[in-house]
Scaffold this motif. Sequence first.
Motif, PDB file in Angstrom:
ATOM      1  N   GLY A 241      18.564   9.931  20.392  1.00 21.38           N
ATOM      2  CA  GLY A 241      18.254  10.617  19.138  1.00 21.38           C
ATOM      3  C   GLY A 241      16.758  10.642  18.905  1.00 21.38           C
ATOM      4  O   GLY A 241      16.033   9.781  19.400  1.00 21.38           O
ATOM      5  N   MET A 242      16.284  11.653  18.155  1.00 17.36           N
ATOM      6  CA  MET A 242      14.872  11.647  17.764  1.00 17.36           C
ATOM      7  C   MET A 242      14.762  10.767  16.529  1.00 17.36           C
ATOM      8  O   MET A 242      14.773  11.237  15.406  1.00 17.36           O
ATOM      9  N   GLY A 243      14.707   9.452  16.762  1.00 20.93           N
ATOM     10  CA  GLY A 243      14.777   8.499  15.658  1.00 20.93           C
ATOM     11  C   GLY A 243      16.208   8.381  15.169  1.00 20.93           C
ATOM     12  O   GLY A 243      17.125   8.962  15.762  1.00 20.93           O
ATOM     13  N   ARG A 244      16.407   7.599  14.113  1.00 20.67           N
ATOM     14  CA  ARG A 244      17.760   7.470  13.576  1.00 20.67           C
ATOM     15  C   ARG A 244      17.687   7.151  12.095  1.00 20.67           C
ATOM     16  O   ARG A 244      16.682   6.640  11.607  1.00 20.67           O
ATOM     17  N   GLU A 245      18.765   7.454  11.385  1.00 24.17           N
ATOM     18  CA  GLU A 245      18.835   7.066   9.977  1.00 24.17           C
ATOM     19  C   GLU A 245      19.753   5.855   9.879  1.00 24.17           C
ATOM     20  O   GLU A 245      20.479   5.547  10.817  1.00 24.17           O
ATOM     21  N   ASP A 246      19.713   5.177   8.733  1.00 27.37           N
ATOM     22  CA  ASP A 246      20.609   4.044   8.534  1.00 27.37           C
ATOM     23  C   ASP A 246      22.054   4.529   8.542  1.00 27.37           C
ATOM     24  O   ASP A 246      22.331   5.694   8.271  1.00 27.37           O
ATOM     25  N   ILE A 247      22.964   3.601   8.826  1.00 22.62           N
ATOM     26  CA  ILE A 247      24.388   3.948   8.822  1.00 22.62           C
ATOM     27  C   ILE A 247      24.786   4.574   7.491  1.00 22.62           C
ATOM     28  O   ILE A 247      25.484   5.585   7.451  1.00 22.62           O
ATOM     29  N   ARG A 299      13.088  16.192  28.536  1.00 26.75           N
ATOM     30  CA  ARG A 299      13.204  16.348  27.081  1.00 26.75           C
ATOM     31  C   ARG A 299      13.461  15.008  26.390  1.00 26.75           C
ATOM     32  O   ARG A 299      13.133  14.836  25.213  1.00 26.75           O
ATOM     33  N   VAL A 300      14.066  14.068  27.100  1.00 27.54           N
ATOM     34  CA  VAL A 300      14.364  12.772  26.481  1.00 27.54           C
ATOM     35  C   VAL A 300      13.064  12.091  26.070  1.00 27.54           C
ATOM     36  O   VAL A 300      12.904  11.646  24.933  1.00 27.54           O
ATOM     37  N   ALA A 301      12.094  12.049  27.003  1.00 33.39           N
ATOM     38  CA  ALA A 301      10.812  11.405  26.708  1.00 33.39           C
ATOM     39  C   ALA A 301      10.062  12.176  25.626  1.00 33.39           C
ATOM     40  O   ALA A 301       9.462  11.586  24.728  1.00 33.39           O
ATOM     41  N   GLU A 302      10.119  13.514  25.699  1.00 28.16           N
ATOM     42  CA  GLU A 302       9.441  14.325  24.679  1.00 28.16           C
ATOM     43  C   GLU A 302       9.998  14.033  23.290  1.00 28.16           C
ATOM     44  O   GLU A 302       9.263  13.896  22.319  1.00 28.16           O
ATOM     45  N   LEU A 303      11.316  13.926  23.228  1.00 29.04           N
ATOM     46  CA  LEU A 303      11.976  13.661  21.954  1.00 29.04           C
ATOM     47  C   LEU A 303      11.546  12.310  21.394  1.00 29.04           C
ATOM     48  O   LEU A 303      11.291  12.158  20.207  1.00 29.04           O
ATOM     49  N   LYS A 304      11.455  11.308  22.293  1.00 29.59           N
ATOM     50  CA  LYS A 304      11.099   9.955  21.857  1.00 29.59           C
ATOM     51  C   LYS A 304       9.662   9.916  21.341  1.00 29.59           C
ATOM     52  O   LYS A 304       9.306   9.058  20.547  1.00 29.59           O
TER      53      LYS A 304
END
Length: 425
Positions: A241-247, A299-304
Amino acid sequence: MRAGVDLKAITELAEQHSLCPGCTGRLAARLGHGLSNRARGEALLATRAMLAEAADETGAAPFFHGGAPAPTPDECGLCAGLCGEVESLAQLALDAVGGVELKTFQVGTLVDAEILSREKELQAELGNHGEPLKSQLNREIGSRVADASGLEPQRDSPDAVIVVDTRYDTVDLQIRSLFIEGRYTKADRTIPQTRWPCRHCRGRGCEQCDGSGQMYPDSVQSLVAGPLLAAAGAAEDKFHGMGREDIDAAMLGTGRPFVLELRQPKVRSLDLPALEKEINTAADGHITANDLTWVARSRVAELKETVCDKTYRVDIRCDSPVEIERLKKGAQRLAGEVVEQRTPTRVSHRRADLVRPRRVESMKLLSVDGATAELEIRAQHGTYIRELVSGDGGRTSPSLAELVEAECRVEVLDVLHLHLEEPET
Ligand SMILES: [Zn+2]
Ligand SMILES: [Zn+2]
C-alpha cells in the motif's frame, strides 16, 4: 593461432583426463562457429588422429580413433555423464512448465561443485578460451524446450526461469510475479489493510481466531487478493500500500494506491475489469478496488517513496462543551502552522523516539454539537492527527487541545483524500 586456442594441447588434455567429445569440444568453443561442442570435439579428435597417422606417429600419440573411440559421456572424466543427459533433463524442464501459462523462459542449471571446479582448472590450463559446462547445458536444454513447447527463450525478465538441478534431477520453476496496481477505498472501520496473523497461534489457526489464523476475518488485502489469487492460480500474494490508515479509520474519496503482487502465477492473462467487478461484488461495500491495471515490479518502490499531503475528516470530543469561537480560533491558528510531534506513546514501541516537524496546511471547523465537533484537516504526510488534536500530554505542540485549553480527543478519523496530484518532493 586464433586467440591463443591450442588445439594440440586440448587433444592432449582430452586424452589425459578421458574427456567425452562434448567436453573436448567445449574447451575449443571459440572455434568452429555453428558446431555443437560434441561435433567440434569429434572433428578435433579425428583430425588430430589423422595428422598423427599421416606423420606415422600413431604409436607415439595414440589419439582416440578407430578401435579406441573417445570416451562416452558416462565414461567422461569431467562431466560424469551430463553431456549425454540433455534429452532427459530437457524432458524434466518440459514437465515442469506443463499447465503453466508462459510466453518466454530461460533455463538455469545447478551442477555438482566438484565438476565445476575441475572444469575451471582445465579451462585455466588452456588459457580460458572455452565455454563453461553450465552455459552449454543451459543452451542445449533451452533449445530443446523451445522446440518442443513453442516457448520463446528470453534473457531479460522472462516469464519463468526453469532451474534444472542436475545433481538430483529435479526442477525448480521460478515464475515471474504479476503486479497489479489499483486504488482501494474502505468504508468499514473494522478491517485492517493487510492480513494480520493471529497473535496466539501465529497463523496456524486456534480457538481464539476460530481456526482462521487471522486476528480479523477480512482485510483489504484478503478481499482484493482473493479473486485474483484464484484466477491466477498463484501461490501467495503480497500487498504493497502507499502508506496505510488505522484499522478504525475509513479510506474514502478516490482511494489509496496499492500494488498487489501475485507470486508463482500459473495464469498470466487475467481479465482485470471482470475481476475488479468480482472483487467489488464480493466485498459488498466494505471495501472497493478500482482502476486495476498491470504494472512493472518497479512500481512497488515508487509507491513506497511517494509521499503527499492528506485530507482527513475528524470527529472530536472535548471533556466539556467548548465555545464555537474558541474552537474556530484554535483551528485557524493551526492552519499553516508547523507543529513539533514527538513520537506518540501509542507507537513508541515500534518507532524511534524523535521530534518531527509537520506542517498543517488547513484546519476547518465543519460543525459543533455540544462537546463534539467535526473538523476537516489537511496535513503533511506522516502527521499524527490524533496527537495534533489531543496534544499527547504535551508531546505534540502546538495542538488543538492546547489552543482551546480543554481536553480533546479524536473519536472517528477518516482519510478523505490523498493529494497525489501534487506529491511532496
Ligand atoms: Zn564429458
Ligand atoms: Zn489463532
